[in-house]
Scaffold this motif. Structure first.
Motif, PDB file in Angstrom:
ATOM      1  N   ALA A 154    -147.343 -21.632 -12.847  1.00  0.00           N
ATOM      2  CA  ALA A 154    -146.795 -22.717 -13.527  1.00  0.00           C
ATOM      3  C   ALA A 154    -147.688 -22.593 -14.995  1.00  0.00           C
ATOM      4  N   ASP A 158    -148.688 -26.731 -19.477  1.00  0.00           N
ATOM      5  CA  ASP A 158    -148.167 -27.902 -19.895  1.00  0.00           C
ATOM      6  C   ASP A 158    -147.624 -28.681 -18.537  1.00  0.00           C
ATOM      7  N   ALA A 159    -147.984 -30.019 -18.224  1.00  0.00           N
ATOM      8  CA  ALA A 159    -147.575 -30.565 -17.296  1.00  0.00           C
ATOM      9  C   ALA A 159    -146.107 -31.105 -17.083  1.00  0.00           C
ATOM     10  N   ALA A 160    -145.558 -30.952 -18.298  1.00  0.00           N
ATOM     11  CA  ALA A 160    -144.221 -31.569 -18.429  1.00  0.00           C
ATOM     12  C   ALA A 160    -143.215 -30.442 -18.091  1.00  0.00           C
ATOM     13  N   MET A 161    -143.742 -28.887 -17.922  1.00  0.00           N
ATOM     14  CA  MET A 161    -142.919 -28.176 -17.502  1.00  0.00           C
ATOM     15  C   MET A 161    -143.203 -27.984 -16.080  1.00  0.00           C
ATOM     16  N   HIS A 162    -141.964 -27.114 -15.591  1.00  0.00           N
ATOM     17  CA  HIS A 162    -141.894 -27.076 -13.959  1.00  0.00           C
ATOM     18  C   HIS A 162    -142.611 -25.850 -13.350  1.00  0.00           C
ATOM     19  N   VAL A 163    -142.907 -25.751 -12.026  1.00  0.00           N
ATOM     20  CA  VAL A 163    -143.551 -24.799 -11.434  1.00  0.00           C
ATOM     21  C   VAL A 163    -142.557 -23.683 -10.973  1.00  0.00           C
ATOM     22  N   ASN A 164    -143.055 -22.600 -11.017  1.00  0.00           N
ATOM     23  CA  ASN A 164    -141.590 -21.468 -10.835  1.00  0.00           C
ATOM     24  C   ASN A 164    -142.185 -20.919  -9.535  1.00  0.00           C
ATOM     25  N   GLU A 204    -140.532 -15.743 -16.229  1.00  0.00           N
ATOM     26  CA  GLU A 204    -141.534 -17.079 -16.115  1.00  0.00           C
ATOM     27  C   GLU A 204    -142.937 -16.550 -15.600  1.00  0.00           C
ATOM     28  N   HIS A 262    -146.443 -17.262 -17.446  1.00  0.00           N
ATOM     29  CA  HIS A 262    -147.271 -18.204 -17.026  1.00  0.00           C
ATOM     30  C   HIS A 262    -148.722 -17.296 -16.915  1.00  0.00           C
TER      31      HIS A 262
END
Length: 117
Positions: free
Chosen positions: A63, A66-72, A99, A103
């Motif tokens: 991940a 940035d908490a607004a982004m998603h976990v991969n 990604e 990360h």
């Protein structure tokens, strides 16, 4: 009256030293039934290395900061390679993007998950 193996495994779930003494199959059963979070180990034990080597599927999760982004979370075929008790490697083939690599370069964090079978 003596305790069953399952009762003993249940009693060991929250005690890492006791838990580590269980056969891996009993540990897997107890974790699947009782624990919502995995256990953390400072290093891989020989039974972990053996278990990992037998797998044909694992997942890599990462991940961004940035908490607004998603976990991969991505499935990977084969087994990761254990290089030492504290180092695991796998071949990272580009698929739908990079990604995971991005990360890891950003924050150095990645999780390798091996499913309990």
């Amino acid at each position: 009256r003596g305790r069953s193996a399952e009762d003993h495994a249940h009693a060991c779930t929250r005690d890492p030293q006791c838990y580590n003494s269980l056969p891996l199959s009993d540990q897997s059963l107890r974790l699947a039934k009782l624990v919502s979070m995995g256990l953390a180990f400072n290093e891989l034990l020989p039974k972990h290395v053996e278990f990992i080597a037998q797998q044909r599927l694992f997942f890599v999760a990462s991940a961004p900061l940035d908490a607004a982004m998603h976990v991969n979370v991505s499935p990977r075929s084969g087994a990761p390679t254990v290089l030492s008790s504290k180092t695991v490697a796998y071949a990272d083939y580009a698929g739908s993007g990079a990604e995971t690599a991005a990360h890891v370069l950003q924050n150095g964090r990645m999780t390798i998950m091996v499913p309990l079978t």
